[in-house]
Scaffold this motif. Sequence first.
Motif, mmCIF file in Angstrom:
data_model
loop_
_atom_site.group_PDB
_atom_site.id
_atom_site.type_symbol
_atom_site.label_atom_id
_atom_site.label_comp_id
_atom_site.label_asym_id
_atom_site.label_seq_id
_atom_site.Cartn_x
_atom_site.Cartn_y
_atom_site.Cartn_z
ATOM 1 N N GLU A 173 0.860 -1.169 0.000
ATOM 2 C CA GLU A 173 0.000 0.000 0.000
ATOM 3 C C GLU A 173 0.900 1.223 0.000
ATOM 4 O O GLU A 173 1.660 1.451 0.943
ATOM 5 N N PRO A 220 3.886 2.185 -1.363
ATOM 6 C CA PRO A 220 5.261 2.027 -0.879
ATOM 7 C C PRO A 220 6.070 3.298 -1.103
ATOM 8 O O PRO A 220 5.811 4.042 -2.045
ATOM 9 N N LEU A 221 7.017 3.527 -0.226
ATOM 10 C CA LEU A 221 7.935 4.652 -0.420
ATOM 11 C C LEU A 221 8.885 4.305 -1.539
ATOM 12 O O LEU A 221 9.203 3.133 -1.739
ATOM 13 N N ASP A 261 3.576 -4.685 11.046
ATOM 14 C CA ASP A 261 2.450 -4.071 10.344
ATOM 15 C C ASP A 261 1.206 -4.819 10.815
ATOM 16 O O ASP A 261 1.274 -5.982 11.216
ATOM 17 N N ILE A 262 0.071 -4.136 10.725
ATOM 18 C CA ILE A 262 -1.177 -4.784 11.147
ATOM 19 C C ILE A 262 -1.648 -5.795 10.095
ATOM 20 O O ILE A 262 -2.435 -6.689 10.388
ATOM 21 N N ASN A 318 6.657 5.597 8.159
ATOM 22 C CA ASN A 318 5.831 6.335 7.201
ATOM 23 C C ASN A 318 4.415 5.781 7.364
ATOM 24 O O ASN A 318 4.032 4.849 6.700
ATOM 25 N N PHE A 324 5.013 0.560 10.982
ATOM 26 C CA PHE A 324 4.037 0.628 9.867
ATOM 27 C C PHE A 324 4.785 0.221 8.605
ATOM 28 O O PHE A 324 4.863 0.984 7.633
ATOM 29 N N CYS A 325 5.342 -0.979 8.580
ATOM 30 C CA CYS A 325 6.394 -1.268 7.597
ATOM 31 C C CYS A 325 5.889 -1.487 6.178
ATOM 32 O O CYS A 325 6.666 -1.384 5.232
ATOM 33 N N GLY A 326 4.585 -1.798 5.972
ATOM 34 C CA GLY A 326 4.100 -2.049 4.611
ATOM 35 C C GLY A 326 4.970 -3.082 3.923
ATOM 36 O O GLY A 326 5.229 -4.159 4.463
ATOM 37 N N SER A 327 5.468 -2.736 2.731
ATOM 38 C CA SER A 327 6.275 -3.700 1.974
ATOM 39 C C SER A 327 7.722 -3.774 2.470
ATOM 40 O O SER A 327 8.528 -4.514 1.913
ATOM 41 N N THR A 339 10.085 -1.193 2.790
ATOM 42 C CA THR A 339 11.109 -0.393 2.093
ATOM 43 C C THR A 339 12.181 0.157 3.048
ATOM 44 O O THR A 339 13.374 0.064 2.760
ATOM 45 N N ARG A 369 -6.017 1.481 11.278
ATOM 46 C CA ARG A 369 -6.892 0.329 11.491
ATOM 47 C C ARG A 369 -6.777 -0.045 12.943
ATOM 48 O O ARG A 369 -5.768 -0.606 13.377
ATOM 49 N N CYS A 380 1.536 -6.923 13.990
ATOM 50 C CA CYS A 380 1.208 -6.245 15.244
ATOM 51 C C CYS A 380 0.512 -4.923 14.955
ATOM 52 O O CYS A 380 0.916 -4.175 14.056
ATOM 53 N N ASN A 381 -0.536 -4.642 15.712
ATOM 54 C CA ASN A 381 -1.140 -3.317 15.683
ATOM 55 C C ASN A 381 -0.189 -2.364 16.404
ATOM 56 O O ASN A 381 0.321 -2.701 17.469
ATOM 57 N N VAL A 382 0.024 -1.187 15.835
ATOM 58 C CA VAL A 382 0.976 -0.247 16.443
ATOM 59 C C VAL A 382 0.588 0.062 17.893
ATOM 60 O O VAL A 382 1.452 0.328 18.729
ATOM 61 N N PRO A 403 0.145 5.529 7.613
ATOM 62 C CA PRO A 403 -0.874 5.903 6.624
ATOM 63 C C PRO A 403 -1.242 7.370 6.797
ATOM 64 O O PRO A 403 -1.281 7.868 7.912
HETATM 65 C C1 SAM Z 1 1.889 4.184 4.012
HETATM 66 S S1 SAM Z 1 1.910 2.458 4.349
HETATM 67 C C2 SAM Z 1 3.622 2.163 4.674
HETATM 68 C C3 SAM Z 1 4.365 1.938 3.411
HETATM 69 C C4 SAM Z 1 5.782 1.472 3.631
HETATM 70 N N1 SAM Z 1 6.637 2.537 4.148
HETATM 71 C C5 SAM Z 1 6.348 0.912 2.326
HETATM 72 O O1 SAM Z 1 7.261 1.519 1.784
HETATM 73 O O2 SAM Z 1 5.833 -0.080 1.830
HETATM 74 C C6 SAM Z 1 1.193 2.360 5.938
HETATM 75 C C7 SAM Z 1 1.093 0.960 6.518
HETATM 76 O O3 SAM Z 1 0.509 1.087 7.809
HETATM 77 C C8 SAM Z 1 -0.216 -0.106 8.085
HETATM 78 N N2 SAM Z 1 -1.152 0.161 9.203
HETATM 79 C C9 SAM Z 1 -2.326 0.842 9.192
HETATM 80 N N3 SAM Z 1 -2.864 0.849 10.433
HETATM 81 C C10 SAM Z 1 -2.004 0.183 11.246
HETATM 82 C C11 SAM Z 1 -1.989 -0.120 12.638
HETATM 83 N N4 SAM Z 1 -2.989 0.244 13.432
HETATM 84 N N5 SAM Z 1 -0.931 -0.800 13.136
HETATM 85 C C12 SAM Z 1 0.112 -1.189 12.338
HETATM 86 N N6 SAM Z 1 0.136 -0.948 11.006
HETATM 87 C C13 SAM Z 1 -0.896 -0.261 10.463
HETATM 88 C C14 SAM Z 1 -0.875 -0.427 6.756
HETATM 89 O O4 SAM Z 1 -1.202 -1.836 6.695
HETATM 90 C C15 SAM Z 1 0.211 -0.013 5.745
HETATM 91 O O5 SAM Z 1 0.994 -1.134 5.373
#
Ligand code: SAM
Length: 399
Positions: A175, A177-178, A266-267, A312, A202-205, A207, A322, A294-296, A314
Amino acid sequence: MTALRYFAPCPRGLEQSLAAELTALGATVEAAVGGGVAFGGDHATGYLANLHSRFASRVLLRVAEGSYRDDDDLYRLANRCEWERWFDVRRTLRVDVAAMRSPLRSLNFATLRIKDGAVDRFRTRTGARPSIDTEQPDVRIFGFLDERTAVLYLDLSGEPLFKRGWRTERDDKGEAPLKENLAAGLLALAGWTPEQPLYDPFCGSGTIVIEAAQQALGIAPGLSRRFGFQNLLDFDSSLWAQLHSDAVRKVQAGAGAQQLRIAASDIDGRALEQVSRNAQRAGLPPDALRVERCNVLDARPPFDAPGMIVTNPPYGERLELRAASGAPDGPEAWNGVGRAFKERFNGWRLWILTSDPALPRQLGMKARRRTPLFNGSIECRLFGFEIFAPGQAPRRPGT
Ligand SMILES: C[S@@+](CC[C@H](N)C(=O)[O-])C[C@H]1O[C@@H](n2cnc3c(N)ncnc32)[C@H](O)[C@@H]1O
């Protein structure tokens, strides 16, 4: 030493980091301007910048310059340039133009005239013309126009340099990605070094953490990809083989030299599967990253010693965290994130890239640093905080 002149564009806000990086690679930096760095060097300098730069978006070689007043001047400039010295007529071509304060009305027409000038030169000299391919050209020409001067560059990178070669089209974009060079910029601006524990909740993919682990292990960002300069007539394959094998040797020296302390969570469980696949393709050993779902709001320090959170979260339309069931959603949820950090991450430093200027207030934390950066065209800030447990913030004079 052959004096060649280069320009490396980069995300706005990273010019000084890029200038320092290029200097360390042996380049002579001429100027850091908005959005890039002009530098000089020899053949090897261009190859090294492509192979090792973590901040540059491309490396361009300056091949022609002239003053212009109209599109015909651009045609003549492109027609005078000895393109046949640089690439074979059978190569496919793409031309792009950027401008600042140019008096010309249409950049598309300017692009067309530069293309015509180059193509016509081949036609008069060889009887053949290079074909245009806007999708996957072998060779790219960039024109840059200011008020009076036009500069033509040959692109030495091909695919932009933030493409390190490990992200696949199919499933690992995640979602939003940076870009990898912006992730490298966050780490540099945060002052992260490989001895420090690093965590992205909030690691997403992945990066940021993959970029960090590659740095720690000495994996050059361009180690496993091709470059535009490999399609040019002056490509020095033995020089390139030597620079590439030097970079491979550095990875071997880096492997095992460090016990990495880099963690990501990441969640979203799918994101974590992506992180593992991406990390493998990026050449990281299987245990390089500690990855957890893990939820943040429930995050705990992944290492005993305090370190740095670089993340980084959302933002924009995706501001809603979420939240765990029962927990608040939307902006109020950030207050919960701030509380969770303060309660559990005492002594850590937190760096957040966001386009939302209200985020520090929502977190209930005071930013000590704020650096303007652009994530693509979105204006962002990298906010830096020191995290203190409630009641433990040091008293500073005047606060
Ligand atoms: C902007 S994206 C991060 C993109 C990442 N820096 C990358 O390069 O792929 C934000 C991420 O936050 C995660 N996220 C949203 N709510 C969250 C929560 N409550 N706890 C942990 N992660 C969460 C989403 O699943 C998403 O992967």
